[in-house]
Scaffold this active site. Structure first.
Site, mmCIF file in Angstrom:
data_model
loop_
_atom_site.group_PDB
_atom_site.id
_atom_site.type_symbol
_atom_site.label_atom_id
_atom_site.label_comp_id
_atom_site.label_asym_id
_atom_site.label_seq_id
_atom_site.Cartn_x
_atom_site.Cartn_y
_atom_site.Cartn_z
ATOM 1 N N ARG A 1 29.254 29.068 -62.226
ATOM 2 C CA ARG A 1 29.516 28.660 -61.498
ATOM 3 C C ARG A 1 28.618 29.237 -60.130
ATOM 4 O O ARG A 1 29.667 29.436 -58.755
ATOM 5 C CB ARG A 1 31.088 29.929 -61.433
ATOM 6 C CG ARG A 1 31.837 29.684 -62.704
ATOM 7 C CD ARG A 1 33.561 30.333 -62.245
ATOM 8 N NE ARG A 1 34.016 29.300 -63.533
ATOM 9 C CZ ARG A 1 33.980 30.701 -64.554
ATOM 10 N NH1 ARG A 1 32.693 31.457 -65.103
ATOM 11 N NH2 ARG A 1 34.572 30.256 -65.619
ATOM 12 N N LYS B 1 26.458 21.036 -47.722
ATOM 13 C CA LYS B 1 26.599 19.742 -48.103
ATOM 14 C C LYS B 1 26.120 19.241 -49.686
ATOM 15 O O LYS B 1 25.260 18.578 -49.247
ATOM 16 C CB LYS B 1 27.625 18.999 -48.076
ATOM 17 C CG LYS B 1 28.519 18.350 -46.232
ATOM 18 C CD LYS B 1 29.261 17.183 -45.922
ATOM 19 C CE LYS B 1 29.999 17.096 -45.478
ATOM 20 N NZ LYS B 1 30.238 16.289 -44.500
ATOM 21 N N GLU C 1 18.008 10.048 -37.828
ATOM 22 C CA GLU C 1 19.240 11.446 -37.516
ATOM 23 C C GLU C 1 18.929 12.197 -36.587
ATOM 24 O O GLU C 1 19.576 13.347 -36.542
ATOM 25 C CB GLU C 1 19.296 11.954 -38.686
ATOM 26 C CG GLU C 1 19.838 11.010 -40.171
ATOM 27 C CD GLU C 1 21.242 10.682 -40.726
ATOM 28 O OE1 GLU C 1 21.913 11.863 -39.083
ATOM 29 O OE2 GLU C 1 22.270 10.640 -41.118
ATOM 30 N N LYS D 1 22.942 20.349 -35.152
ATOM 31 C CA LYS D 1 23.550 19.997 -36.399
ATOM 32 C C LYS D 1 24.281 21.792 -36.307
ATOM 33 O O LYS D 1 25.280 21.574 -36.698
ATOM 34 C CB LYS D 1 22.936 19.762 -37.328
ATOM 35 C CG LYS D 1 24.047 19.528 -38.637
ATOM 36 C CD LYS D 1 23.278 18.957 -39.714
ATOM 37 C CE LYS D 1 24.533 18.488 -41.328
ATOM 38 N NZ LYS D 1 23.892 17.556 -41.804
ATOM 39 N N GLU E 1 34.524 21.383 -42.052
ATOM 40 C CA GLU E 1 35.403 19.735 -41.361
ATOM 41 C C GLU E 1 36.438 19.665 -40.641
ATOM 42 O O GLU E 1 37.423 19.080 -41.528
ATOM 43 C CB GLU E 1 35.004 19.149 -42.104
ATOM 44 C CG GLU E 1 34.015 17.354 -41.527
ATOM 45 C CD GLU E 1 33.386 16.460 -42.360
ATOM 46 O OE1 GLU E 1 33.856 15.469 -42.081
ATOM 47 O OE2 GLU E 1 32.601 17.105 -43.313
ATOM 48 N N ARG F 1 33.054 19.587 -36.666
ATOM 49 C CA ARG F 1 32.352 18.135 -37.287
ATOM 50 C C ARG F 1 31.731 16.868 -36.989
ATOM 51 O O ARG F 1 30.993 16.446 -37.767
ATOM 52 C CB ARG F 1 31.914 19.039 -38.507
ATOM 53 C CG ARG F 1 30.854 18.809 -39.787
ATOM 54 C CD ARG F 1 31.135 19.646 -40.672
ATOM 55 N NE ARG F 1 29.848 19.415 -41.760
ATOM 56 C CZ ARG F 1 29.516 20.262 -42.234
ATOM 57 N NH1 ARG F 1 30.149 21.482 -42.943
ATOM 58 N NH2 ARG F 1 28.201 19.480 -43.526
ATOM 59 N N ASN G 1 29.054 12.371 -37.011
ATOM 60 C CA ASN G 1 29.386 10.473 -37.652
ATOM 61 C C ASN G 1 28.941 10.039 -36.630
ATOM 62 O O ASN G 1 29.252 8.996 -36.809
ATOM 63 C CB ASN G 1 31.011 10.553 -37.856
ATOM 64 C CG ASN G 1 31.106 10.587 -39.857
ATOM 65 O OD1 ASN G 1 30.060 11.213 -40.219
ATOM 66 N ND2 ASN G 1 32.091 12.020 -39.649
ATOM 67 N N HIS H 1 28.284 6.629 -38.211
ATOM 68 C CA HIS H 1 27.723 6.277 -39.346
ATOM 69 C C HIS H 1 29.390 6.134 -39.958
ATOM 70 O O HIS H 1 29.200 4.886 -41.174
ATOM 71 C CB HIS H 1 28.075 8.075 -40.128
ATOM 72 C CG HIS H 1 26.630 8.846 -40.107
ATOM 73 N ND1 HIS H 1 26.385 8.756 -38.328
ATOM 74 C CD2 HIS H 1 26.618 8.949 -40.816
ATOM 75 C CE1 HIS H 1 24.974 9.652 -39.914
ATOM 76 N NE2 HIS H 1 25.109 9.516 -40.799
ATOM 77 N N HIS I 1 27.969 3.667 -43.115
ATOM 78 C CA HIS I 1 28.525 3.469 -44.055
ATOM 79 C C HIS I 1 28.813 1.963 -44.798
ATOM 80 O O HIS I 1 29.023 1.751 -45.638
ATOM 81 C CB HIS I 1 29.282 4.196 -43.736
ATOM 82 C CG HIS I 1 29.098 5.912 -44.518
ATOM 83 N ND1 HIS I 1 30.031 7.149 -43.543
ATOM 84 C CD2 HIS I 1 28.151 6.351 -44.437
ATOM 85 C CE1 HIS I 1 28.853 8.253 -44.063
ATOM 86 N NE2 HIS I 1 28.203 7.793 -44.390
ATOM 87 N N HIS J 1 20.197 4.779 -45.858
ATOM 88 C CA HIS J 1 20.771 5.416 -44.761
ATOM 89 C C HIS J 1 20.012 5.258 -42.998
ATOM 90 O O HIS J 1 20.785 4.843 -42.155
ATOM 91 C CB HIS J 1 21.274 6.452 -45.393
ATOM 92 C CG HIS J 1 21.924 6.850 -44.096
ATOM 93 N ND1 HIS J 1 23.615 7.202 -44.300
ATOM 94 C CD2 HIS J 1 22.538 8.877 -43.817
ATOM 95 C CE1 HIS J 1 24.300 8.127 -43.390
ATOM 96 N NE2 HIS J 1 22.884 9.012 -42.970
HETATM 97 ZN ZN ZN Z 1 23.813 10.820 -41.810
#
Ligand code: ZN
Ligand code: ADP
Length: 366
Positions: A125, A146, A188, A230, A240, A244, A248, A251, A255, A268
């Site tokens: 956990r 994340k 980035e 960030k 988020e 936040r 993106n 992105h 993506h 990426h």
């Molecule tokens: Zn990214």
């Protein structure tokens, strides 16, 4: 270079990012400062490219200070963010006798960080997690907590929020990175400048050549500023809800490119580089951005050897379809992060789809 520390402020989960050339040698003292005592068992997760270079020195520094350290080396690449590898790593962790007081160290890039963080988030956990990033791109994933793995039906669909106790960023480790990975990392870094800090963008332009050569002092500063931008956004919006989303930038396009190339042709950083150009293009088209933002964005990305041209063989309509299915699209409505100016972006919820399509068609030369 001096060691620099910045804090990601998250109340009782606040943690330091320690950046410096050769700072990996100080790992034992820093891990101990992070509240992980030498009576704890440690488990280092790394990949086959990183481990031959950096695993032994890291383990040795920890063992000399009295830590007992086990490790697990996974194959490099996105394929390792799988349920199968996750299970194998858990098995190793159980066999190594990790308990609730143990800590997991991620030694590697974003792939290792995401997987190791998810193991740490779920083992008994949740146990302590320390990140030792070895790519420039990972400056991004080292802030925000994340963690996760992929499902055959989609990327990052299985995950958690699990903050590290410490991020230890040794800029010396970046010197063995392949050039393409260096460029991807700068994508980035540039994104963070374009979102929030025009003077940082000026500085990146001015020092592009020495940054590209990975000058320790300057790369350290770029990582620090990227992480700080960030961190400020994440601290204000940990799970988020609003702000936040600004992270993106580029992105939603990126993506879609990655997915349509089946994560093979573009990495990426390259995908979001092209995506940031498109966001600027759309923003100029609809009169949202001041003129010149697109040209300057493109020039800046070129300084860091990043691609900005429409990816060969992709249909703008297909890209738009994938964009509409993005995790972040709500009810099929496209929300796009668009630049107002260099260093200032906003989330725009009702961009006309035709404008997006036209901008993409122009870029695709169709
Ligand atoms: Zn990214
Ligand atoms: P990211 O998402 O941060 O780019 P990855 O984990 O996908 O990270 O790493 C990119 C590639 O670079 C992988 O093949 C990885 O094994 C390799 N790599 C990571 N760090 C280093 C390093 N310091 N030196 C050489 N190769 C590295």
């Amino acid at each position: 270079m001096a060691v620099e520390t910045l804090y990601v402020e998250l109340g009782e989960r606040t943690y330091p990012i320690v950046i410096g050339d050769g700072v990996m040698q100080q790992v034992a003292a820093l891990v101990q400062d992070a509240g992980i005592s030498p009576t704890s068992r440690l488990f280092v997760i790394s990949d086959e490219n990183v481990s031959p270079r950096y695993l032994q020195p890291l383990k040795q520094a920890l063992e000399t200070a009295g830590y007992r350290v086990a490790d697990c080396v996974i194959p490099p690449g996105e394929q390792s963010k799988s349920l199968a590898v996750y299970e194998q790593v858990l098995t190793r962790a159980i066999e190594a006798g990790l308990d609730r007081k143990s800590a997991i160290l991620a030694l590697g890039g974003g792939v290792v960080g995401d997987l190791a963080g998810f193991v740490a988030a779920t083992y008994m956990r949740g146990i302590a997690f320390v990140q030792v990033p070895t790519t420039l791109l990972a400056h991004d994933s080292s802030v925000g907590g994340k963690v996760g793995i992929n499902h055959p039906l989609g990327k990052n669909l299985i995950g958690a929020f699990h903050q590290p106790r410490l991020v230890l960023y040794d800029t010396a480790a970046l010197r063995t990175l392949p050039e393409r990975e260096v460029a991807a990392g700068f994508a980035e870094v540039i994104k963070h400048g374009l979102i929030a800090d025009a003077s940082f963008v000026d500085w990146l332009e001015e020092h592009a050549a020495s940054l590209w050569q990975l000058d320790a002092e300057r790369v350290g500063r770029a990582i620090r500023r990227g992480c700080a931008i960030k961190a400020a956004i994440v601290s204000a919006d940990e799970t988020e809800q609003g702000q936040r989303a600004l992270l993106n930038l580029g992105h939603t396009f990126g993506h879609a490119f990655e997915a349509l190339c089946e994560y093979a042709v573009l990495n990426h950083g390259e995908a979001i580089s092209i995506g940031m150009c498109l966001a600027a293009k759309v923003a100029e088209r609809i009169g949202f951005a001041e003129a010149g933002v697109y040209a300057r964005t493109k020039r800046l990305l070129h300084l860091f050897h990043l691609p900005t041209d429409w990816p060969d063989g992709l249909e703008p309509e297909a890209v738009l379809d994938v964009m509409k299915r993005d995790k972040k699209a709500v009810g099929g409505k496209l929300a796009l992060v668009l630049p107002r100016a260099i260093g200032k972006v906003e989330l725009v919820k009702d961009v006309d789809e035709q404008e997006i399509l036209t901008a993409m068609k122009k870029e695709a030369g169709a």
